[in-house]
Design an enzyme around this catalytic site. Sequence first.
Site, PDB file in Angstrom:
ATOM      1  N   ASP A  14      -2.710  -3.088 -11.760  1.00  0.00           N
ATOM      2  CA  ASP A  14      -1.965  -3.992 -10.872  1.00  0.00           C
ATOM      3  C   ASP A  14      -2.665  -5.345 -10.750  1.00  0.00           C
ATOM      4  O   ASP A  14      -2.897  -5.845  -9.646  1.00  0.00           O
ATOM      5  CB  ASP A  14      -1.801  -3.371  -9.482  1.00  0.00           C
ATOM      6  N   GLU A 193       9.719  -2.339  -8.932  1.00  0.00           N
ATOM      7  CA  GLU A 193       8.533  -2.634  -8.125  1.00  0.00           C
ATOM      8  C   GLU A 193       7.732  -3.753  -8.780  1.00  0.00           C
ATOM      9  O   GLU A 193       8.099  -4.274  -9.835  1.00  0.00           O
ATOM     10  CB  GLU A 193       7.665  -1.384  -7.959  1.00  0.00           C
TER      11      GLU A 193
END
Length: 324
Positions: A14, A193
């Site tokens: 991420d 997402e």
Amino acid sequence: MTQWPNPLIEQRADPFILRYEDRYYFIASVPEYDRLELRCADTLVDLAAAQPVVVWRKPDVGPMSALIWAPEIHYIDGQWVIYFAAAPTREIKEGLFQHRMYALTCDDADPLSGNWQERGRIRTPIDSFSLDATTFHHQGKQWYLWAQKDPAIPGNSNLYLAELENPWTLKGKPVMLSRPEYEWECAGFSVNEGPAVIRHGNRLFVSYSASATDENYCLGLLWIDVDDDPMQPANWNKSARPVFSTSWENRQYGPGHNSFTVDEAGNDLLVYHARNYTEIEGDPLWDPNRHTRIKDIRWDANGMPDFGVPPADTLLNQRAVNSQ
């Protein structure tokens, strides 16, 4: 096209890279999911060797005591802001973790040595699984963009947009920009997402990640004309196909959860994570080898981004050669 070290930073999922005043700031999920680390360097390549500084650790109990995920660092109106998601436990309820979104702020010049203040949970109209917040300035306003579960909609998460009153408070009612609908968004899990925002020419683009976090993970794309109202979902366009996905030839699996930055010359770059194998034991979330990677973005004649194909490992390949 630049040949970047691939991976750039190992075991950091991420990834988010901010360039501010000619320096690069890096933050990402750590394998232990227990803290927020910052790195800073004068060049992108130097981030790999930069000393991580822990600016916050999770408490032992409470709503932020487990699974610290997907942090981002931003500089908004003279203040540093870190967004992240956290859960009260590792327990899964009704098929989902229990994450909510939180913010920290720092008023000091140097975010690595400054004092960070907890601003608490960022509340949305629905009290449900929510994560992966980002922010951007557009049309004179500061916006908040994130992923969240709506109990009335099948799937794990959709993408929502709202204006910000301040960096940790929404202003007005959010709108949903996208939900999982295509097959490639629903492989393993139905997921939208990890949104990220980039402007080019007269369009604003939002990339996002879809499907399960294994080799099915990939990037989708939304876009809108810069003069159109972003709070009108009908103004947004959505690609019917993924724009960045697994390369079996290059052994790059599940590229996703991206951000955008620029190189030292100001050229746009894609920041993302991917694995170099598919043999994962158990839940992919507990496999630490989603490495941070970067690559150039090409803009075509129509002003649309071409993310290309995830390039093969270079750094790991070189290590293998050196060890022989």
